[in-house]
Structure formats: structure tokens, C-alpha cells
Design an enzyme around this catalytic site. Structure first.
Site, PDB file in Angstrom:
ATOM      1  N   ASP A   1       9.272  -3.922  -7.612  1.00 23.35           N
ATOM      2  CA  ASP A   1       9.661  -2.421  -7.940  1.00 23.35           C
ATOM      3  C   ASP A   1      11.009  -1.910  -7.264  1.00 23.35           C
ATOM      4  OD1 ASP A   1       9.559   0.362  -8.142  1.00 23.35           O
ATOM      5  OD2 ASP A   1       7.991  -0.291  -9.332  1.00 23.35           O
TER       6      ASP A   1
ATOM      7  N   ALA B   1       0.425   4.040  -1.723  1.00 23.86           N
ATOM      8  CA  ALA B   1      -0.198   2.973  -1.749  1.00 23.86           C
ATOM      9  C   ALA B   1       0.553   1.889  -2.594  1.00 23.86           C
ATOM     10  CB  ALA B   1      -1.866   3.126  -2.066  1.00 23.86           C
ATOM     11  N   TYR B   2       0.843   2.538  -3.747  1.00 23.25           N
ATOM     12  CA  TYR B   2       1.631   1.523  -4.972  1.00 23.25           C
ATOM     13  C   TYR B   2       2.658   0.783  -4.127  1.00 23.25           C
ATOM     14  CZ  TYR B   2       4.423   0.233  -8.716  1.00 23.25           C
ATOM     15  OH  TYR B   2       5.100  -0.623  -9.630  1.00 23.25           O
ATOM     16  N   CYS B   3       3.661   1.772  -3.689  1.00 23.28           N
ATOM     17  CA  CYS B   3       4.657   1.326  -3.084  1.00 23.28           C
ATOM     18  C   CYS B   3       4.663   0.135  -1.734  1.00 23.28           C
ATOM     19  CB  CYS B   3       5.652   2.413  -2.612  1.00 23.28           C
ATOM     20  SG  CYS B   3       6.172   3.570  -4.092  1.00 23.28           S
TER      21      CYS B   3
END
Length: 237
Positions: A135, A147-149
Site C-alpha cells: 500500500d 494497524a492496517y498500515c
């Protein structure tokens, strides 16, 4: 003597980018192993075109290991592994659900680690390559999706580590998508804002990512690289 049919494993192949990658590779003559979690309709379409479907919840590492065993049985040689599967939870969701928090790191970091590590013999046998979908936020994280990053940044680091470990037999690279395809729930105002913050001011679509996949797959002198396919959005975030 007939050339060997090449084999590709795509995680998250039931919808959106994973589905499009599956169709593109099937059209090129690959034997596609299409992993999916719940998007059975899209996978059924790939199966009708010749793919083999394997179901697993990548948030469950037991199921990940079972998936790996199935792939090992199906493919003594694996030419291409695309770690595409994703789940997108914001801070509120992971703060109120350990299940969501576990899923973010399992799907984006732990499952790809196991797939790359345990499918190394099959990739090596084929002199294959790995492409990880990370990403643009791995370098400039979005504070609403911490958290996603972080999990995607972990996958970016795994890309570098496995590129070192598996060379020269296997190449490992990454693609960092930007605003390629809005979700149906994205409102018009949100879409306009994102496009205004993207230098090329376009919703890129899936084809540019497929083209990047082909570049990384076909160029024999690229490993440990990450390509942004984002219309320049990373310049402004």
C-alpha cells in the site's frame, strides 16, 4: 517437446483486483490456483475458465497451513505467488475487536510470511517470483488505519527480507496501489476529495496494476523493488 504450463497462486482471488489478476493469468495460459475466503461467486467464474479454487480464512493460521499443504500437492513447481488478500479495518474496529486486530496482521503479514517460507521449494524449483500487494501508506501511514498500515508495512519489509533470502533462485517484489478502484459505499464527495489529492486526478482501474504485475514478473533483473501504482497520490499524503 511441449512447454510446461506455468502455475500461479493468487490469494484473495474472488473479487476486485485478485479476480482481475486471475483472469489475466488464465488468459495467458497459466494454471491459476485461486484462493478465496468468502467470495465464492467470483471464484466460481474463474473455475469455469479453468482455475482451481481453494478456500481458507487467512486470519486462521491453521487454515493457512492447510492451504499451503494443498498447494504443495497441486503444484510441485510454483512460478508465481501473488499475496493479494486484504482486509481493511479502521482504528475503531480493531480497538473494539481482538478478532479484527488479529485478522489485520494475520492476513497482511503472517499468512504471506508462511506462504513465502513454506512454498520456497516450489518457487525455487520453478525459478519463480513473488509479488506482494502492499500500500502507498506503508511509508506515510494513515492515522485512521494504524494497524492496517503497520501490517502492510510488515509485508513491505518481508518483501525485502525474502528478496535477500531467496535470491538468486526466486525474485520477490511488491506493488503499492493507490486509488485504483473505489468501493460501492464510497460517496461522491469522498471520491472527489481523493481524486483532487491525486496528481493525475484519475481512478486508475485495475489494468495499471496488472501491467505492473507483468513488469515485475517478466523482468529478470528486478528483485526487492516496490512500484507505486497510484497516480502520484503518494507524493501528497
Amino acid at each position: 517437446m511441449n512447454a510446461r504450463t506455468k502455475t500461479a497462486l493468487i490469494t484473495g482471488a474472488g473479487r476486485r483486483l485478485g479476480f482481475a489478476l486471475g483472469q489475466a493469468l488464465l488468459n495467458e495460459g497459466y494454471q491459476v490456483i485461486a484462493h478465496y475466503h468468502s467470495s465464492a461467486t467470483g471464484v466460481a467464474e474463474l473455475v469455469a475458465q479453468g482455475a482451481v479454487a481453494l478456500q481458507a480464512d487467512l486470519a486462521d493460521l491453521t487454515q493457512v497451513r492447510q492451504l499451503i499443504q494443498q498447494v504443495q500437492q497441486l503444484a510441485p513447481q510454483l512460478d508465481l505467488l501473488i499475496n493479494n488478500a486484504s482486509c481493511f479495518f479502521d482504528n475503531d474496529k480493531v480497538a473494539t475487536s481482538d478478532e479484527h486486530l488479529q485478522a489485520v496482521f494475520s492476513v497482511h503479514t503472517m499468512a504471506p510470511y508462511l506462504l513465502m517460507e513454506q512454498l520456497t521449494p516450489q518457487l525455487t524449483q520453478a525459478q519463480g517470483c513473488v509479488i506482494n500487494l502492499t500500500d502507498i501508506y506503508v511509508e506515510s501511514p494513515n492515522p485512521q488505519y494504524i494497524a492496517y498500515c503497520a501490517a502492510k508495512a510488515g509485508l513491505a519489509n518481508l518483501t525485502l527480507s525474502f528478496a535477500k533470502k531467496l535470491a538468486p533462485a526466486v525474485r520477490v517484489n511488491a506493488i503499492q496501489p493507490g486509488p485504483i478502484l473505489f468501493l460501492p459505499e464510497h460517496e461522491s464527495d469522498y471520491r472527489q476529495q481523493v481524486l483532487a489529492e491525486t496528481p493525475l486526478q484519475l481512478e486508475g482501474g485495475l489494468e495499471p496494476v496488472i501491467q505492473a504485475m507483468r513488469l515485475l514478473r517478466d523482468n529478470p533483473f528486478i528483485t526487492g523493488e516496490s512500484i507505486k501504482v497510484d497516480g502520484g497520490r503518494a507524493l501528497l499524503i
